[in-house]
Design a protein around this motif. Sequence first.
Motif, PDB file in Angstrom:
ATOM      1  N   UNK A  59      72.228 -13.825  -5.907  1.00  0.00           N
ATOM      2  CA  UNK A  59      72.403 -13.324  -4.573  1.00  0.00           C
ATOM      3  C   UNK A  59      71.393 -12.814  -3.738  1.00  0.00           C
ATOM      4  N   UNK A  60      71.671 -13.122  -2.785  1.00  0.00           N
ATOM      5  CA  UNK A  60      70.688 -12.629  -1.026  1.00  0.00           C
ATOM      6  C   UNK A  60      70.876 -10.730  -1.481  1.00  0.00           C
ATOM      7  N   UNK A  61      71.583 -10.442  -1.802  1.00  0.00           N
ATOM      8  CA  UNK A  61      71.473  -9.259  -1.859  1.00  0.00           C
ATOM      9  C   UNK A  61      70.517  -8.275  -2.669  1.00  0.00           C
ATOM     10  N   UNK A  62      69.285  -7.682  -2.038  1.00  0.00           N
ATOM     11  CA  UNK A  62      68.711  -6.807  -2.301  1.00  0.00           C
ATOM     12  C   UNK A  62      67.726  -5.447  -2.055  1.00  0.00           C
ATOM     13  N   UNK A  63      68.875  -4.471  -3.008  1.00  0.00           N
ATOM     14  CA  UNK A  63      68.527  -3.354  -2.336  1.00  0.00           C
ATOM     15  C   UNK A  63      67.140  -3.147  -2.388  1.00  0.00           C
ATOM     16  N   UNK A  64      66.513  -2.930  -3.366  1.00  0.00           N
ATOM     17  CA  UNK A  64      65.187  -3.023  -3.973  1.00  0.00           C
ATOM     18  C   UNK A  64      64.343  -3.811  -2.909  1.00  0.00           C
ATOM     19  N   UNK A  65      64.727  -4.720  -2.330  1.00  0.00           N
ATOM     20  CA  UNK A  65      63.469  -6.099  -2.054  1.00  0.00           C
ATOM     21  C   UNK A  65      62.745  -5.249  -1.148  1.00  0.00           C
ATOM     22  N   UNK A  66      61.414  -6.373  -0.622  1.00  0.00           N
ATOM     23  CA  UNK A  66      60.651  -6.054  -0.117  1.00  0.00           C
ATOM     24  C   UNK A  66      61.341  -6.617   1.759  1.00  0.00           C
ATOM     25  N   UNK A  67      61.737  -7.419   2.066  1.00  0.00           N
ATOM     26  CA  UNK A  67      62.633  -7.515   2.959  1.00  0.00           C
ATOM     27  C   UNK A  67      63.679  -6.241   3.808  1.00  0.00           C
ATOM     28  N   UNK A  68      64.847  -5.364   2.714  1.00  0.00           N
ATOM     29  CA  UNK A  68      65.359  -3.995   2.778  1.00  0.00           C
ATOM     30  C   UNK A  68      63.984  -3.286   3.059  1.00  0.00           C
ATOM     31  N   UNK A  69      63.817  -2.735   2.047  1.00  0.00           N
ATOM     32  CA  UNK A  69      62.377  -1.598   2.308  1.00  0.00           C
ATOM     33  C   UNK A  69      62.353  -1.999   3.781  1.00  0.00           C
ATOM     34  N   UNK A  70      61.552  -2.587   3.949  1.00  0.00           N
ATOM     35  CA  UNK A  70      60.274  -2.730   4.938  1.00  0.00           C
ATOM     36  C   UNK A  70      60.747  -2.807   6.577  1.00  0.00           C
ATOM     37  N   UNK A  71      62.471  -4.141   6.344  1.00  0.00           N
ATOM     38  CA  UNK A  71      62.626  -4.176   7.448  1.00  0.00           C
ATOM     39  C   UNK A  71      64.465  -3.694   7.936  1.00  0.00           C
TER      40      UNK A  71
END
Length: 393
Positions: A59-71
């Motif tokens: 999945x591309x859905x990554x709630x804890x991923x760097x992109x979600x958190x930063x952007x």
Amino acid sequence: MSNAPHFEIDVASFWADPYPALARMRAEAPIAFVPQLGSTIFTRRDDIFVTEKRIDVFSSHQPAGLMNRLMGHNMMRKDGDAHIAERSALFPAVSPRTVKDVWRAQFQAHADRILDELAPQGHADLVKAFALPLSGECLKHITGLTNISYHEMDSWSQAMIDGIANYTGDKAVEDRCHAATAGIDAAIDDMAPVVSKHSNHSMLSVLLASGMAMDSIRANIKLAISGGQNEPRDAIAGCIWALLTHPAEYAKVVAGDASWLAVFEEYARWIAPIGMSPRRVAQPFHYRGVDFEPEDRVFFMFGSANRDEACFTDPDAFDVSRDHAKSIAFGAGPHYCAGAFASRAMVADVALPSVFARLKALRLDEGEPVRIGGWAFRGLLNLPVAWSSAAPN
């Protein structure tokens, strides 16, 4: 954590040149857990081509991923209907027709202006003097953020790129990323009333007209800047360098045996500006002897896939005559790069023919070495060149 075999890397060496380690992985452990990256990585082209489309698992859905958190939560980190809805809203700004009818002429005008100033100088670092400002000026218009400088565009893009590749958790890198995203938010706040009153073809204008929530608009503009600046910038500089260091390949272009588009496609295969795309494992899965568990992190290594010996003859060679049908430089599944049409126009239709036409007898400046680095995102750090600055008769 997956039970993939472990493969150790030296992070500094991998950043300087990832291709030897990736070649060993393709041969010895094509799906391997790399402790230094905290991820299981896929290195073979056909494995990536198949599994990238399994969005129910990878999945591309990554709630804890760097992109979600930063952007913020953008369309790249969404799957299914949520991804399609945002991609469809953005599409009018970067469709093939819009690129042809609107952006290509603007790209050419920016290139001509930059080269008018550059041509008399006789020498320059073409990353800083041409590739960076051209990419930045073009992206200002595509995003709608014409209220900023190309220097800010490049700086903010690089800060976000560094931030979302900051798997070692460097606090200074994270802080620069936060400063960049704050700057972008301020620029959006300034321009939103302008493009709402005077609509245009920009991303900001079409996204506002679509009724998309403002948080999503901000996240998707940041996504466009993070990739839309560094990737064309690196491709422009990289293609020029590749042709200058492979005169036989440049001769094919001069003779009409290869197109500028073929140069761009081959460079994007040979040194993919986007070397990796992360995924989150959404459910238990077994593939090629490896058991994946929910929340495992996976990296699809495009840079490795495009040098897969099973798909490309002599894959480490730069060959503009090559068949690029199996290249996945822009991705392979539903997340195929939305900006691919604009990138091809900027690099192949405008930048390359313009720079070689205007900068006569273009050659590398042997007094300074060319530097290149990166594995998640890879590109030239400088391109010192010289050319004939004599006025035409």
